[in-house]
Design an enzyme around this catalytic site. Sequence first.
Site, short mmCIF file in Angstrom:
data_model
loop_
_atom_site.label_atom_id
_atom_site.label_comp_id
_atom_site.label_asym_id
_atom_site.label_seq_id
_atom_site.Cartn_x
_atom_site.Cartn_y
_atom_site.Cartn_z
N ARG A 149 -5.34 -2.13 8.72
CA ARG A 149 -6.46 -3.01 8.40
C ARG A 149 -5.98 -4.00 7.35
O ARG A 149 -4.96 -3.78 6.70
CB ARG A 149 -7.67 -2.22 7.89
CG ARG A 149 -7.38 -1.35 6.68
CD ARG A 149 -8.61 -0.56 6.25
NE ARG A 149 -8.32 0.28 5.10
CZ ARG A 149 -7.86 1.51 5.16
NH1 ARG A 149 -7.62 2.07 6.35
NH2 ARG A 149 -7.62 2.22 4.06
N ARG A 169 -0.23 8.97 -10.45
CA ARG A 169 -0.30 7.70 -9.72
C ARG A 169 0.45 6.59 -10.45
O ARG A 169 1.02 5.70 -9.82
CB ARG A 169 -1.76 7.30 -9.51
CG ARG A 169 -2.50 8.18 -8.52
CD ARG A 169 -3.95 7.75 -8.37
NE ARG A 169 -4.08 6.44 -7.80
CZ ARG A 169 -4.13 6.19 -6.48
NH1 ARG A 169 -4.01 7.19 -5.61
NH2 ARG A 169 -4.28 4.97 -6.03
N GLY A 174 0.05 5.42 -4.49
CA GLY A 174 -0.56 6.69 -4.85
C GLY A 174 -0.05 7.84 -3.99
O GLY A 174 0.23 8.94 -4.50
N LEU A 203 11.60 -20.50 -3.90
CA LEU A 203 10.57 -19.64 -3.32
C LEU A 203 9.33 -19.77 -4.15
O LEU A 203 9.41 -19.86 -5.38
CB LEU A 203 11.04 -18.17 -3.31
CG LEU A 203 9.98 -17.10 -3.01
CD1 LEU A 203 9.57 -17.16 -1.53
CD2 LEU A 203 10.50 -15.70 -3.36
N HIS A 263 2.93 3.46 -9.14
CA HIS A 263 2.78 2.03 -9.43
C HIS A 263 4.06 1.46 -10.07
O HIS A 263 4.46 0.33 -9.77
CB HIS A 263 1.58 1.81 -10.35
CG HIS A 263 0.26 2.15 -9.71
ND1 HIS A 263 -0.05 1.76 -8.42
CD2 HIS A 263 -0.80 2.85 -10.19
CE1 HIS A 263 -1.27 2.21 -8.14
NE2 HIS A 263 -1.75 2.86 -9.19
N ASP A 298 0.83 -1.19 0.00
CA ASP A 298 0.00 0.00 0.00
C ASP A 298 0.87 1.25 0.00
O ASP A 298 1.94 1.27 0.61
CB ASP A 298 -0.90 -0.01 1.25
CG ASP A 298 -2.02 1.00 1.19
OD1 ASP A 298 -2.32 1.49 0.07
OD2 ASP A 298 -2.59 1.32 2.25
N GLU A 302 0.82 -13.24 12.54
CA GLU A 302 1.26 -12.04 13.25
C GLU A 302 1.24 -10.88 12.27
O GLU A 302 1.68 -11.02 11.13
CB GLU A 302 2.68 -12.24 13.80
CG GLU A 302 2.79 -13.34 14.85
CD GLU A 302 2.06 -13.01 16.15
OE1 GLU A 302 1.90 -11.80 16.44
OE2 GLU A 302 1.62 -13.94 16.85
#
Length: 244
Positions: A196, A35, A25, A133, A39, A22, A209
């Site tokens: 959140r 924006r 922007g 991975l 990205h 996150d 966690e």
Amino acid sequence: MESAPLHAAPPTPPVHVAIIMDGNGRWAKARGLPRTAGHKRGAEAVRRTVEAAREMGVSYLTLYAFSSENWKRPTGEVTDLMGLLRLYLRNEVANLHKNGIRLRVIGDRSRLSRDINALIDESEAKTASNTALTLVLALSYGGRQEITDAARRLACDVAMGRLDADSIDEDALAARLYTADIPDPDLLIRTSGEKRISNFLLWQSAYAEFVFTDVLWPDFDRTHLEDAIRDFHGRERRYGNAPG
């Protein structure tokens, strides 16, 4: 007497790290850029983080690349994001394969274009036998939708007589999630200061966690990943049990 090492060794990584990427922007806005520029820099952070995770010994890295809610963004931004996804799949998969990284994509692929789905199929097939991975990209993904789809599959199996309703348990539902063959995340990181999980891995994160960092995603690097893992190792994981 032997002198102490100048730098402590990096902590042993958790098996599965998941990241909500996150802040693209806000990173761009703070610099007076569109924006799209955020990205693009975010894509560079993906490259750094994947390489760091592989070098540190993480087994699974799941990145929240495009949520089901992101389809509601302006058409131009969605188009730009899909263009970046195409570039990533065309240009980065060879490097992933060279470094022994397996690519998996989870989410509602029916909303993705035909050419992107073809690139995903090709990329997953090319890297399927790699073991250094597993990189999981959550694309057009929503946790509630995933659980709803799993419940629908359970209902269908019961209706078709393949499953007894009384035998439905957590394992039965988990086996029908997009992540059925992937271990639950041990550590979930979110960048940009938001606290959140935004409909990400709702079922799978029951005992993860959480680490929230103010760093915007385009600035995220190996140091921040190591810091989050150190934070993780400072926690006592009790899985609902009383403290010792």
